[in-house]
Design an enzyme around this catalytic site. Structure first.
Site, PDB file in Angstrom:
ATOM      1  N   HIS A 108      -3.401  10.367   8.419  1.00 43.74           N
ATOM      2  CA  HIS A 108      -2.097  11.203   8.274  1.00 43.74           C
ATOM      3  C   HIS A 108      -2.474  12.329   7.511  1.00 43.74           C
ATOM      4  O   HIS A 108      -1.751  13.649   7.904  1.00 43.74           O
ATOM      5  CB  HIS A 108      -0.884  10.607   7.531  1.00 43.74           C
TER       6      HIS A 108
ATOM      7  N   GLU B 175       1.406   9.129  13.485  1.00 46.82           N
ATOM      8  CA  GLU B 175       0.857   7.798  13.502  1.00 46.82           C
ATOM      9  C   GLU B 175      -0.504   7.695  14.503  1.00 46.82           C
ATOM     10  O   GLU B 175      -1.215   6.722  14.053  1.00 46.82           O
ATOM     11  CB  GLU B 175       1.979   6.739  13.803  1.00 46.82           C
TER      12      GLU B 175
ATOM     13  N   HIS C 107      -6.139   4.799   6.899  1.00 38.36           N
ATOM     14  CA  HIS C 107      -4.639   4.976   7.832  1.00 38.36           C
ATOM     15  C   HIS C 107      -3.878   6.341   7.175  1.00 38.36           C
ATOM     16  O   HIS C 107      -3.605   7.230   7.637  1.00 38.36           O
ATOM     17  CB  HIS C 107      -3.727   3.838   7.542  1.00 38.36           C
ATOM     18  N   GLU C 108      -3.939   6.445   5.802  1.00 41.59           N
ATOM     19  CA  GLU C 108      -3.009   7.624   5.229  1.00 41.59           C
ATOM     20  C   GLU C 108      -3.865   8.718   5.010  1.00 41.59           C
ATOM     21  O   GLU C 108      -3.540   9.945   5.296  1.00 41.59           O
ATOM     22  CB  GLU C 108      -2.609   7.152   3.683  1.00 41.59           C
TER      23      GLU C 108
HETATM   24 CO    CO Z   1       1.333   5.538   9.302  1.00 37.11          CO
END
Ligand code: CO
Length: 508
Positions: free
Chosen positions: A275, A301, A271-272
């Protein structure tokens, strides 16, 4: 011609200076969440407050306004120079958007906001740890009032919440979200109900003792496969995983290692990392201008969810990475077939913690938060009644209700940071991601075969060329139409979930 170029570059220079100051501010925040000794928090609040007011002063300076006004009429938005490229014109519109938001907030207000939220973040961490909502309540009360004031300063047409939403998702409105979320909630509830009639697959092998060092090593390996280099990024640990794109070639990501739950860290890192790639692939020569910033939190996101869910929860991805994971944790996984593992990581089951929620229930967590914070801003909900309303809605939407506020209304850091209007961007991210994924599948019908071999770089490159390299050249709406040919809707997300979980749970 020379004079034109000069005016644009002068503005860019001033803006770059502000970006550098902001990167220092972000570094203080990153440090606060990772390595700051706890007794240092009150001085850190002073440092953050000082930086915030310095940045605010630069952003609202007469010379910045003058440089901007030479190129675009701040009042009307009219472009005052015809020799600019379409990207530069888009940048000017975004500079003006930011400028208007900034000048509407008085310096004293900005200072109070930064100070209050910095302290509140610290108190929230203690309150969460000790399950003490009453400790946090007075801070939340202050923050709700500050957010209401903020909405008044910023101005809005229909709803005060619009002003807060617009800070994170430009041009998004409460009246757009209400029907969107309502359609989504109904579809998700139906799917959840169907899935609930089936037995829950076993995932006991994903729990137990997983060495901290090995978990970190696997996390680093995933980031490497996504294309990260250690010379320009870091992975550390924090209470709540995040990514801070501090500057070009300096992307800070954090994860949280739970020795008992193997997948938490893995999905946090994917997830990170999603980003992080967005920030790494912004055009470096545009640093300091809107053309080197991510469009919105929702679009940002969408990039993290793209990697975490659409890729990271897929079978092709694990066909490559599961053998590696088995090797690292052979004592637990050597006897577990990949199909069993795939079913286990895609279990749909109502749970308390948003960040660990599955793809079907995740947005129900968000819709609940959206409704609560909207009600707090409207004054329909009192701070003291937050735990009760939280628990009621959890029961309504997910059929479960937490015993402790630590795993209920105290679980997220956002309210302590004053980030009202932020939560909806998570669900928007899911919706954007699914819609973008449809376009990706059209471009790469053979993506599965490539991912199975461990090739992830073509995904990174496609996202970079379709989305990242433009910075804020487009609004969220313009971008989604450009990439997918359609305006945002919940349909691709619902379609994706139905296709996936109908097969997984043999629902037909
Ligand atoms: Co996020």
């Amino acid at each position: 011609m020379n004079k034109t170029k000069g005016a644009y570059e002068k503005l860019h220079d001033l803006s770059r200076h502000i970006a550098i100051l902001s990167s220092v501010y972000q570094l203080l925040e990153w440090d606060q969440e990772t390595y700051l000794p706890s007794d240092a928090i009150f001085h850190r609040a002073r440092q953050i407050e000082t930086m915030a007011s310095l940045i605010h002063k630069e952003k609202t300076s007469a010379r910045f306004a003058k440089a901007l006004q030479e190129l675009i009429d701040i009042e009307t938005g009219e472009i005052l120079n015809t020799n600019l490229s379409s990207a530069q014109i888009a940048a000017l519109k975004e500079w003006r958007r930011d400028h208007l938001k900034t000048v509407k907030l008085p310096s004293s207000f900005v200072k109070t906001f930064a100070q209050t939220t910095s302290q509140a973040t610290h108190i929230w961490a203690i309150a969460k740890k000790t399950n003490d909502f009453a400790l946090f309540a007075p801070y939340l009360e202050k923050i709700v009032n500050l957010c209401r004031k903020k909405a008044d300063f910023l101005g809005f047409k229909e709803h005060p919440y619009d002003a807060l939403l617009d800070l994170f998702e430009p041009e998004m409105t409460t009246s757009f979200l209400i029907p969107l979320f309502s359609k989504l909630r109904i579809s998700l509830s139906e799917l959840l109900k169907m899935i609930g009639t089936q037995p829950i697959p076993s995932d006991s092998f994903l729990h137990g003792e997983f060495s901290h060092a090995r978990q970190m090593r696997f996390a680093e390996e995933l980031l490497k496969a996504m294309g990260f280099q250690r010379s320009s990024s870091r992975l550390d640990e924090s209470n709540h995983p995040f990514c801070n794109g501090i500057a070009p070639k300096d992307t800070r990501m954090t994860t949280r290692i739970n020795p008992d739950a193997l997948m938490n860290n893995i999905f946090a890192v994917l997830h990170e990392g999603g980003h992080g790639l967005y920030h790494q692939d912004l055009p470096e020569d545009q640093y300091g201008s809107p053309l080197a910033e991510s469009i919105s939190l929702g679009i940002d996101e969408s990039q993290s969810r793209f990697w975490e869910t659409l890729i990271g929860h897929s079978l092709p991805f694990w066909k490559c990475f599961y053998p590696k994971l088995q090797k690292e944790f052979s004592e637990k996984l050597s006897g577990i077939h990949i199909n069993e593992f795939y079913r286990a990581i895609n279990i749909v089951r109502p749970s308390f913690i948003r960040i660990h929620a599955d793809e079907v229930t995740y947005s129900l967590h968000i819709i609940l938060r959206f409704e609560l914070e909207k009600a707090l801003i409207e004054g329909q909900l009192k701070v003291k009644d937050v735990p009760q309303m939280w628990n009621e809605r959890m029961r309504d939407y997910l059929g479960i209700s937490p015993q402790d506020n630590s795993i209920g209304c105290l679980q997220d850091i956002h309210w302590s940071m004053g980030a009202f209007g932020y939560f909806p961007t998570y669900t928007l991210g899911n919706l954007y991601a699914a819609q973008i994924f449809e376009a990706f599948e059209r471009a790469y019908s053979g993506w599965r075969e490539r991912v199975e071999t461990g090739d992830l770089l073509f995904i990174r490159n496609w996202l970079a060329s379709e989305i990242h390299r433009y910075g804020r050249q487009f609004t969220p709406h313009q971008l989604i139409v450009k990439v997918t040919g359609k305006a945002l809707s919940e349909a691709p997300y619902i379609h994706y979930l139905h296709r996936k979980f109908t097969a997984l749970y043999h629902l037909e």
